[in-house]
Design an enzyme around this catalytic site. Structure first.
Site, PDB file in Angstrom:
ATOM      1  N   LYS A   1       0.819  -1.211   0.000  1.00 35.62           N
ATOM      2  CA  LYS A   1       0.000   0.000   0.000  1.00 35.62           C
ATOM      3  C   LYS A   1       0.857   1.267   0.000  1.00 35.62           C
ATOM      4  O   LYS A   1       2.061   1.238   0.257  1.00 35.62           O
ATOM      5  CB  LYS A   1      -0.970  -0.020   1.187  1.00 35.62           C
ATOM      6  CG  LYS A   1      -2.093  -1.037   1.002  1.00 35.62           C
ATOM      7  CD  LYS A   1      -3.147  -0.939   2.088  1.00 35.62           C
ATOM      8  CE  LYS A   1      -4.311  -1.900   1.823  1.00 35.62           C
ATOM      9  NZ  LYS A   1      -5.333  -1.850   2.891  1.00 35.62           N
TER      10      LYS A   1
ATOM     11  N   ARG B   1      -3.087  -9.809   5.798  1.00 35.74           N
ATOM     12  CA  ARG B   1      -3.596  -9.992   4.425  1.00 35.74           C
ATOM     13  C   ARG B   1      -2.531  -9.475   3.464  1.00 35.74           C
ATOM     14  O   ARG B   1      -2.213  -8.282   3.456  1.00 35.74           O
ATOM     15  CB  ARG B   1      -4.905  -9.223   4.253  1.00 35.74           C
ATOM     16  CG  ARG B   1      -5.561  -9.376   2.896  1.00 35.74           C
ATOM     17  CD  ARG B   1      -6.870  -8.594   2.845  1.00 35.74           C
ATOM     18  NE  ARG B   1      -7.563  -8.763   1.578  1.00 35.74           N
ATOM     19  CZ  ARG B   1      -7.362  -8.007   0.502  1.00 35.74           C
ATOM     20  NH1 ARG B   1      -6.479  -7.009   0.560  1.00 35.74           N
ATOM     21  NH2 ARG B   1      -8.023  -8.221  -0.614  1.00 35.74           N
TER      22      ARG B   1
END
Length: 882
Positions: free
Chosen positions: A815, A848
């Site tokens: 991210k 995740r």
């Protein structure tokens, strides 16, 4: 200026009595540079329902893609709740900045004999905040009346008068006509006014609006009498047809109802509020939101939306906005066995409406919990409710609250034979629930202040503060500052907080008492917020209190607290968090009593990302072909994955929404195909589906999925029903927008505390929907409305999410937060692995990730460091809260 000084100053203004007129607020706004000129406003007035109407209007406008401010009153827990931007409460820092700016001027005014009231100053604060945050539009709930209310210092682009009845007659007038005239004078030239008024009130509203040049749109509310029922309505029968006609279709779940609209918008919609009066409010909110959007689309030039099909608010925005417009404390169902309801009804008319809503539920006996202000007609209010088998009276923490003994006498006069005079609100509610059978109903009623106390106790979290960094004193200083202490005070007291540190919010008097008791047994405590100053913590909102001590210290504290009725629930919550006998849970010390079959029950589980989309931000297109998806799962299984998360819609910034049918066509065949992988077929690898659509979730579960991963955090009531019916695990994520809106720049006081509070509200919705808490996983939403610094803070302090008693998922893979450490989009694999190791070490239950093998290694090393490889076979894995 520190927050405690600002809040104390504002609450002290409550001693000044209300004076009609807007000139004082206008003068303050002028002093601030006229921020009202930079914002488009909507005003909502009315005798009843204006708060819920304002909330639904705001929700629809947000779903239409606008940045929306919301100003309502009163607050339930904290002053900041009154002022919201895109759903988030105003920060304490912003409140302190505002008060520091205006206090000298306000003091001068008071010294000159022209003080401003609490409501006037907080209204100006809201207007200033909305301008500072550059919202597209702000919805203001009128406080009292309309014409002379503080909110009328602004010029709205749209207005509403929900209804008119006799209320506050000493201020507003002795007749319905007089009150209607006062309320409808919020009308402005060319500014549309929406109303569900009937009869004489409607006639007055039309007259005043015509004089002002304001077009009127009427809503024929659910349950309204025929327009020819009396002479006044007969005269109105010659006017235009209503913009919307509302039909109430009844309750569809313990918390939700269905309404049907006809007119400028046809369809059936779901609302999270039960009762035909709320159906009418939904109709008003819909008509008002559509006219507001039209006015904004026209550049602020308001015109009557005669052709409502042109309104720039889609049916989907109305549908989602209404469905998600929860309104705490207003006929709020907090438990279903027994049915337990919190409602602030405090007069006979409101209690009569409440009785009608209760009639939609099947229950055996009714048990009342009643706490009210001294100036109310208690016997008449209770007489308007259904007959009660028993009642317990209580007293909210307010000077105006009536003595429970007096309330008990009034309830006996009203015909309730079995009445107990209690004291503490939360204890009274617990006692009523304890005496009730599962098929009974427990109703707490009489005052929003009583509702606020009961709700605060039910929603209370005890947060274990995680040590951060290598300097214990610096870590403790940061903890105390986050809990509302001034920086100097936090630094001075940090050395005392070197043991287990917990934080919770309580009534000021109770926070002070617990702090004193903890010090008596050898611990330390510090009050923040309103309690951070010298002297006693003033009332007005919950006070954060930070506790520090050893396990033995906490045991001694809980023993003392348990002896006091008002503190027994607090003692149980603290005991649960520390792991002592006597807590609420059946297994003290086990913060996550999950089914042993789940991979996150024994160490950190690895969830692998399998996006079957062409446009996901990291792996778009890699698994779009079915054979590639199956091969991807096989590789993940070989690398040690525990869960595979299948995604059929990207939530990256700027991603286009995917229609339901298209997402099902992507996801369902994939779920079915990966069953061919032996690890999936054998149950060693679970299949999760990442979706925000209940139709996709239902289809995926039917195809063999094990888990639903909802990026919107169960905001959709239909998703809650799908998950409850399936009994499957659910990931509840904190997010503000899905897909991510890169222009959204939310503000937090403390990102961890604020996210915990938001997720706690979602867990309450899950509980009421019948979702097993043992199957709920929380996700703080790394990168979803959080800056890189805030995202790293969420990872660093993941152990504090133990406050929610659910396993925690951290989704950080590749991210943009890693850009803050100079890692570009194609250079984030190693940064992801490093963050995985840290998250696992700090207590994450699931990570995740895209790169399973590398992150599996990071998880295994973190476990080994924490003792998984000890020769004696016993793990020394530490509690991240210690």
């Amino acid at each position: 200026m520190h927050y405690h000084e600002a809040a104390a100053f504002l609450f002290d203004l409550r001693r000044f009595s209300v004076k009609p007129g807007t000139e004082r607020v206008a003068a303050l706004l002028d002093r601030l540079g006229n921020p009202e000129a930079d914002v488009s406003f909507v005003q909502v007035a009315g005798s009843n329902g204006k708060g819920s109407t304002a909330r639904m209007t705001e929700s629809i406008l947000r779903e239409a893609g606008l940045s929306v401010g919301l100003y309502t009153s009163p607050h339930l827990s904290a002053l900041a709740e009154r002022v919201r931007v895109d759903g988030l409460a105003m920060t304490e820092a912003a409140i302190a900045d505002f008060v520091e700016q205006v206090k000298p001027w306000l003091v001068e005014r008071a010294a000159a004999g022209e003080p401003l009231t609490f409501f006037e100053v907080v209204t100006a604060m809201a207007v200033h905040e909305f301008a500072r945050r550059e919202v597209d539009v702000a919805v203001l709930e009128v406080g009292l009346g309309g014409e002379y209310d503080a909110t009328s210092a602004v010029d709205p682009v749209a207005t509403a008068v929900t209804n008119v009845s006799l209320e506050h007659t000493a201020v507003l007038g002795d007749t319905v006509a007089e009150i209607a005239r006062t309320k409808s004078r919020i009308a402005g030239g060319g500014v549309p006014l929406v109303t569900a008024c009937e009869g004489e009130a409607l006639s007055v509203v039309r007259e005043v609006a015509a004089d002002a040049g304001a077009p009127v749109a009427t809503v024929a509310g659910a349950g309204q009498r025929d327009a020819s029922d009396d002479a006044a309505d007969a005269a109105d029968a010659t006017t235009d047809e209503p913009a919307l006609s509302v039909a109430y279709k009844g309750r569809v779940s313990p918390t939700d109802a269905e309404v049907a609209f006809s007119g400028e918008l046809d369809g059936t919609f779901r609302i999270p509020l039960v009762g035909d009066h709320q159906a009418t409010n939904a109709g008003i909110a819909t008509a008002l939101a559509r006219r507001t959007a039209t006015a904004l689309d026209d550049g602020g030039e308001s015109t009557e939306a005669a052709d409502a099909s042109d309104a720039p608010v889609s049916e989907a925005a109305v549908r989602d906005g209404l469905a998600r417009a929860t309104w705490p404390g207003r006929f709020e169902v907090v438990e279903t066995a027994p049915l337990t309801v919190l409602d602030g009804a405090h007069n006979p008319a409101a209690c009569e409406t409440l009785a009608g809503t209760l009639a939609e539920y099947d229950y055996d006996d009714l048990h009342l919990v009643y706490g009210a202000m001294h100036d109310k007609d208690h016997a008449a209010a209770v007489s308007a409710l259904p007959p009660a088998a028993s009642a317990i009276t209580c007293r909210p923490d307010l000077d105006r609250a009536e003595d429970p003994e007096v309330l008990a006498a009034a309830l006996r006069t009203a015909g309730v034979d079995d009445v107990t005079a209690g004291s503490d609100v939360a204890a009274a509610l617990d006692a009523a629930v304890e005496r009730a059978d599962d098929a009974d109903c427990v109703l707490l009623v009489g005052s929003l202040f009583a509702v606020a106390e009961a709700r605060a106790a039910r929603m209370r979290t005890v947060t274990p503060r995680s040590p951060t960094g290598t300097d214990p004193t610096a870590s403790a200083t940061r903890t105390l500052k986050r809990s509302g202490l001034a920086p100097d005070a936090a630094a001075d007291r940090a050395d005392a907080f070197d043991h287990r540190v917990l934080s919770l919010r309580l009534r000021g008097d109770r926070a002070e008492r617990i702090a004193a008791l903890l010090r008596e047994v050898g611990g330390e405590a510090a009050l923040g917020g309103l309690g951070a100053g010298d002297g006693r913590a003033s009332g007005g909102e919950r006070v954060p209190v930070t506790l520090g001590g050893t396990v033995a210290t906490y045991r001694a504290l809980c023993d003392r607290l348990a002896e006091r009725e008002a503190f027994a629930g607090i003692a149980a919550d603290i005991a649960d968090r520390v792991g002592l006998d006597g807590g609420r849970s059946s297994s003290p010390g086990d913060r996550t009593p999950h089914d042993a079959a789940y991979p996150w029950s024994d160490g950190t589980a690895v969830m692998g990302v399998l996006n079957v989309t062409p446009d996901s931000f990291h792996d778009g297109g890699r698994h779009a072909a079915m054979e590639d998806a199956v091969a991807g799962v096989e590789r993940m299984a070989e690398a040690g994955v525990d869960i595979v998360d299948v995604g059929g819609e990207s939530t990256r910034p700027g991603a286009d929404p995917v229609p339901v049918d298209e997402e099902i066509d992507r996801v369902v065949p994939t779920v079915e195909a990966v069953q061919s992988v032996s690890a999936v077929a054998d149950g060693d690898v679970l299949v999760s589906v990442d979706t925000r659509k209940p139709e996709v979730a239902a289809a995926a579960l039917s195809a063999g999925a094990d888990i639903i991963n909802d990026v919107t955090g169960l905001a959709d009531p239909a998703m809650r029903e799908v998950v409850a019916d399936a009994g499957c695990p659910i990931v509840v994520m904190h997010s503000l927008d899905a897909p991510v809106d890169p222009t959204n720049d939310p503000e937090y006081d403390d990102v961890v505390d604020d996210v915990i509070a938001s997720l706690r509200e979602r867990l309450a919705l899950a509980d009421t929907a019948g979702i097993d808490r043992d199957r709920v996983i929380v996700d703080p939403g790394i990168g979803f409305g959080t800056s890189p610094g805030e995202s790293f803070d969420l990872i660093d302090r993941v152990g504090e999410f133990a406050a929610l008693d659910c396993p925690v998922l951290i989704g950080h893979s590749h991210k943009s937060l890693f850009g803050a450490v100079d890692r570009g989009p194609d250079d984030r694999e190693h940064a992801t692995v490093a963050a995985t190791a840290l998250a696992a070490d700090r207590g994450a239950d699931i990570v995740r990730v895209h790169d399973v093998a590398e992150n599996r290694a990071a998880v295994d090393v973190a476990a080994a460091v924490n003792g998984s490889q000890r020769a004696d076979g016993e793990s020394t894995e530490h509690d991240p809260a210690e």
